[in-house]
Design a protein around this motif. Structure first.
Motif, PDB file in Angstrom:
ATOM      1  N   LYS A  10     -39.906  31.717  21.865  1.00 49.92           N
ATOM      2  CA  LYS A  10     -38.764  32.205  21.655  1.00 49.92           C
ATOM      3  C   LYS A  10     -39.289  33.877  22.059  1.00 49.92           C
ATOM      4  CE  LYS A  10     -38.122  30.495  17.338  1.00 49.92           C
ATOM      5  NZ  LYS A  10     -36.491  30.140  17.328  1.00 49.92           N
ATOM      6  N   GLU A  12     -36.864  37.807  23.514  1.00 49.33           N
ATOM      7  CA  GLU A  12     -36.087  38.678  23.398  1.00 49.33           C
ATOM      8  C   GLU A  12     -35.020  39.054  24.737  1.00 49.33           C
ATOM      9  OE1 GLU A  12     -37.504  41.142  20.373  1.00 49.33           O
ATOM     10  OE2 GLU A  12     -38.662  42.614  21.670  1.00 49.33           O
ATOM     11  N   GLN A  17     -24.171  43.597  23.818  1.00 48.54           N
ATOM     12  CA  GLN A  17     -24.501  44.068  22.039  1.00 48.54           C
ATOM     13  C   GLN A  17     -25.671  44.839  21.980  1.00 48.54           C
ATOM     14  OE1 GLN A  17     -23.083  41.105  24.152  1.00 48.54           O
ATOM     15  NE2 GLN A  17     -21.294  41.025  24.453  1.00 48.54           N
ATOM     16  N   ILE A  20     -30.969  40.734  21.963  1.00 50.64           N
ATOM     17  CA  ILE A  20     -30.665  39.357  21.837  1.00 50.64           C
ATOM     18  C   ILE A  20     -32.024  38.842  21.428  1.00 50.64           C
ATOM     19  CG2 ILE A  20     -29.970  37.484  21.893  1.00 50.64           C
ATOM     20  CD1 ILE A  20     -27.473  39.825  21.597  1.00 50.64           C
ATOM     21  N   LYS A  21     -31.734  37.919  20.495  1.00 50.15           N
ATOM     22  CA  LYS A  21     -33.242  37.468  20.106  1.00 50.15           C
ATOM     23  C   LYS A  21     -33.417  35.578  20.058  1.00 50.15           C
ATOM     24  CE  LYS A  21     -35.978  40.064  16.842  1.00 50.15           C
ATOM     25  NZ  LYS A  21     -35.980  40.907  18.275  1.00 50.15           N
ATOM     26  N   GLY A  22     -33.679  34.569  21.257  1.00 51.58           N
ATOM     27  CA  GLY A  22     -34.087  33.498  20.853  1.00 51.58           C
ATOM     28  C   GLY A  22     -34.477  32.005  21.442  1.00 51.58           C
ATOM     29  N   GLU A  51     -30.937  29.641  24.459  1.00 51.47           N
ATOM     30  CA  GLU A  51     -30.055  29.838  23.152  1.00 51.47           C
ATOM     31  C   GLU A  51     -30.110  30.748  22.581  1.00 51.47           C
ATOM     32  OE1 GLU A  51     -28.311  26.285  21.050  1.00 51.47           O
ATOM     33  OE2 GLU A  51     -30.885  26.843  20.565  1.00 51.47           O
ATOM     34  N   SER A  52     -29.576  31.981  22.281  1.00 50.41           N
ATOM     35  CA  SER A  52     -29.498  32.491  21.088  1.00 50.41           C
ATOM     36  C   SER A  52     -30.066  32.456  19.605  1.00 50.41           C
ATOM     37  CB  SER A  52     -27.868  33.348  21.378  1.00 50.41           C
ATOM     38  OG  SER A  52     -28.031  34.321  20.494  1.00 50.41           O
ATOM     39  N   ASP A  53     -30.396  33.032  19.110  1.00 48.62           N
ATOM     40  CA  ASP A  53     -30.389  32.465  17.447  1.00 48.62           C
ATOM     41  C   ASP A  53     -29.622  32.893  16.695  1.00 48.62           C
ATOM     42  OD1 ASP A  53     -33.221  31.656  17.701  1.00 48.62           O
ATOM     43  OD2 ASP A  53     -34.073  33.592  17.417  1.00 48.62           O
ATOM     44  N   LYS A  54     -28.438  33.846  16.923  1.00 47.55           N
ATOM     45  CA  LYS A  54     -27.195  34.226  16.292  1.00 47.55           C
ATOM     46  C   LYS A  54     -26.000  33.424  16.727  1.00 47.55           C
ATOM     47  CE  LYS A  54     -24.720  38.712  14.460  1.00 47.55           C
ATOM     48  NZ  LYS A  54     -24.912  39.457  15.939  1.00 47.55           N
ATOM     49  N   THR A  55     -25.782  33.413  18.202  1.00 51.64           N
ATOM     50  CA  THR A  55     -25.092  32.583  18.215  1.00 51.64           C
ATOM     51  C   THR A  55     -24.563  30.713  18.298  1.00 51.64           C
ATOM     52  OG1 THR A  55     -24.807  33.164  20.679  1.00 51.64           O
ATOM     53  CG2 THR A  55     -23.782  34.906  19.103  1.00 51.64           C
TER      54      THR A  55
END
Length: 72
Positions: A10, A12, A17, A20-22, A51-55
């Protein structure tokens, strides 16, 4: 970033923006194209596919731009 990252770590990073966490998907050690962008990775200058956790979108980042987090 001093520790070597590995698949599943994990992380960041900062972007326009915000933070970002991923997750690390893999270490890149040779040049390649990702979504039309050239990634100039090599064994001496690796990058990481994350890979972004959000998108859910993937991107390549240099190790110094990534920070490992404690969460798995």
């Amino acid at each position: 970033m001093t520790d070597e990252l590995k698949k599943g770590d994990k992380i960041e990073w900062k972007s326009s923006q915000g933070e970002i966490k991923g997750t690390v998907k893999k270490k890149l050690t040779e040049p390649m194209e990702i979504k039309g962008h050239h990634v100039a990775a090599s064994k001496d200058n690796p990058e990481y596919l994350v890979e972004s956790d959000k998108t859910g979108k993937e991107a390549a980042h240099k190790p110094e731009s990534l920070k490992k987090t404690d969460k798995k």
